[in-house]
Design a protein around this motif. Structure first.
Motif, mmCIF file in Angstrom:
data_model
loop_
_atom_site.group_PDB
_atom_site.id
_atom_site.type_symbol
_atom_site.label_atom_id
_atom_site.label_comp_id
_atom_site.label_asym_id
_atom_site.label_seq_id
_atom_site.Cartn_x
_atom_site.Cartn_y
_atom_site.Cartn_z
ATOM 1 N N GLY A 118 0.818 -1.217 0.000
ATOM 2 C CA GLY A 118 0.000 0.000 0.000
ATOM 3 C C GLY A 118 0.847 1.259 0.000
ATOM 4 O O GLY A 118 0.335 2.366 -0.041
ATOM 5 N N ARG A 119 2.170 1.098 0.040
ATOM 6 C CA ARG A 119 3.083 2.233 0.014
ATOM 7 C C ARG A 119 3.455 2.542 -1.435
ATOM 8 O O ARG A 119 3.299 1.709 -2.312
ATOM 9 C CB ARG A 119 4.346 1.919 0.813
ATOM 10 N N ARG A 120 3.988 3.747 -1.633
ATOM 11 C CA ARG A 120 4.454 4.155 -2.956
ATOM 12 C C ARG A 120 5.883 4.663 -2.840
ATOM 13 O O ARG A 120 6.363 4.927 -1.733
ATOM 14 C CB ARG A 120 3.575 5.262 -3.527
ATOM 15 N N LEU B 215 9.246 11.037 6.873
ATOM 16 C CA LEU B 215 9.316 10.024 5.828
ATOM 17 C C LEU B 215 10.686 9.361 5.804
ATOM 18 O O LEU B 215 11.669 9.921 6.279
ATOM 19 C CB LEU B 215 9.027 10.640 4.459
ATOM 20 N N VAL C 104 6.515 6.593 0.494
ATOM 21 C CA VAL C 104 5.283 7.375 0.635
ATOM 22 C C VAL C 104 4.189 6.466 1.202
ATOM 23 O O VAL C 104 3.476 5.797 0.447
ATOM 24 C CB VAL C 104 4.834 7.984 -0.719
ATOM 25 N N PRO C 105 4.041 6.442 2.536
ATOM 26 C CA PRO C 105 2.981 5.630 3.123
ATOM 27 C C PRO C 105 1.615 6.301 3.021
ATOM 28 O O PRO C 105 0.585 5.633 3.075
ATOM 29 C CB PRO C 105 3.410 5.481 4.576
ATOM 30 N N ASP C 106 1.612 7.634 2.873
ATOM 31 C CA ASP C 106 0.368 8.406 2.847
ATOM 32 C C ASP C 106 0.586 9.649 1.994
ATOM 33 O O ASP C 106 1.373 10.520 2.352
ATOM 34 C CB ASP C 106 -0.007 8.798 4.282
ATOM 35 N N ILE C 107 -0.095 9.729 0.885
ATOM 36 C CA ILE C 107 0.079 10.836 -0.063
ATOM 37 C C ILE C 107 -0.270 12.190 0.558
ATOM 38 O O ILE C 107 0.238 13.224 0.139
ATOM 39 C CB ILE C 107 -0.746 10.585 -1.353
ATOM 40 N N SER C 108 -1.090 12.199 1.598
ATOM 41 C CA SER C 108 -1.550 13.471 2.181
ATOM 42 C C SER C 108 -0.432 14.271 2.845
ATOM 43 O O SER C 108 -0.598 15.462 3.082
ATOM 44 C CB SER C 108 -2.687 13.226 3.178
ATOM 45 N N VAL C 109 0.714 13.645 3.151
ATOM 46 C CA VAL C 109 1.809 14.364 3.801
ATOM 47 C C VAL C 109 2.864 14.871 2.816
ATOM 48 O O VAL C 109 3.892 15.404 3.227
ATOM 49 C CB VAL C 109 2.506 13.482 4.871
#
Length: 166
Positions: free
Chosen positions: A87-89, A117, A131-136
């Motif tokens: 689920g990471r990028r 990060l 990138v675990p969460d695109i919002s950051v």
């Protein structure tokens, strides 16, 4: 780090994002990603899945893989398939030479640290960011925006193409 031996370029991770006490390594042939003659060595640890290994570094060149993904490796120590996505990028940024006066690499390093990060550098021109969460990500994008606009830095998502083995 990159080393060329007998016409083959080997890309290694000097400081993997999640080094464990017991690690494994396996190679990814980068030919399916139009990088013939290049191999990337990824750090792994055994996963719960039978025969699976969790990726413990942030891939610099291999597409379709990210930190925490579970892969299968062959007896010849090559990664031959993706079992499960984490689920990471991966965001990759390449800085060109010569560097401009307004070099944003230190600003990028600060932005990565400020939002917590993980990142890995291949030399001082290529960075792979977990990138675990695109919002950051806004501070990251802001830190290199000027260089991307000026053509002195380029970026791509590591999942722009699916993982394929040779």
């Amino acid at each position: 780090m990159q080393v060329t031996i007998d016409g083959v370029t080997y890309v290694s991770h000097e400081d993997p994002a999640r080094r464990d006490e017991k690690n494994y390594v396996a190679m990814v042939d980068l030919a399916p990603f139009d990088l013939r003659g290049m191999l990337e060595q990824l750090w792994l640890r055994e996963a719960d899945e039978e025969g699976g290994y969790e990726v413990r570094c942030i891939p610099f060149y291999a597409y379709g893989l990210a930190l925490g993904d579970v892969v299968e490796k062959s007896e010849s120590e090559t990664i031959n398939r993706l079992i499960r996505k984490s689920g990471r990028r991966v965001l990759r940024i390449l800085f060109t030479e010569p560097r401009p006066l307004a070099d944003s690499r230190s600003v990028l390093r600060e932005a990565v640290g400020s939002v917590g990060l993980l990142s890995e550098w291949n030399g001082d021109r290529l960075v792979a960011i977990d990138v675990p969460d695109i919002s950051v990500m806004q501070p990251i994008f802001d830190s290199v925006h000027g260089e991307i606009q000026n053509g002195t830095a380029f970026w791509e998502w590591g999942d722009a193409r699916e993982f394929r083995s040779a």
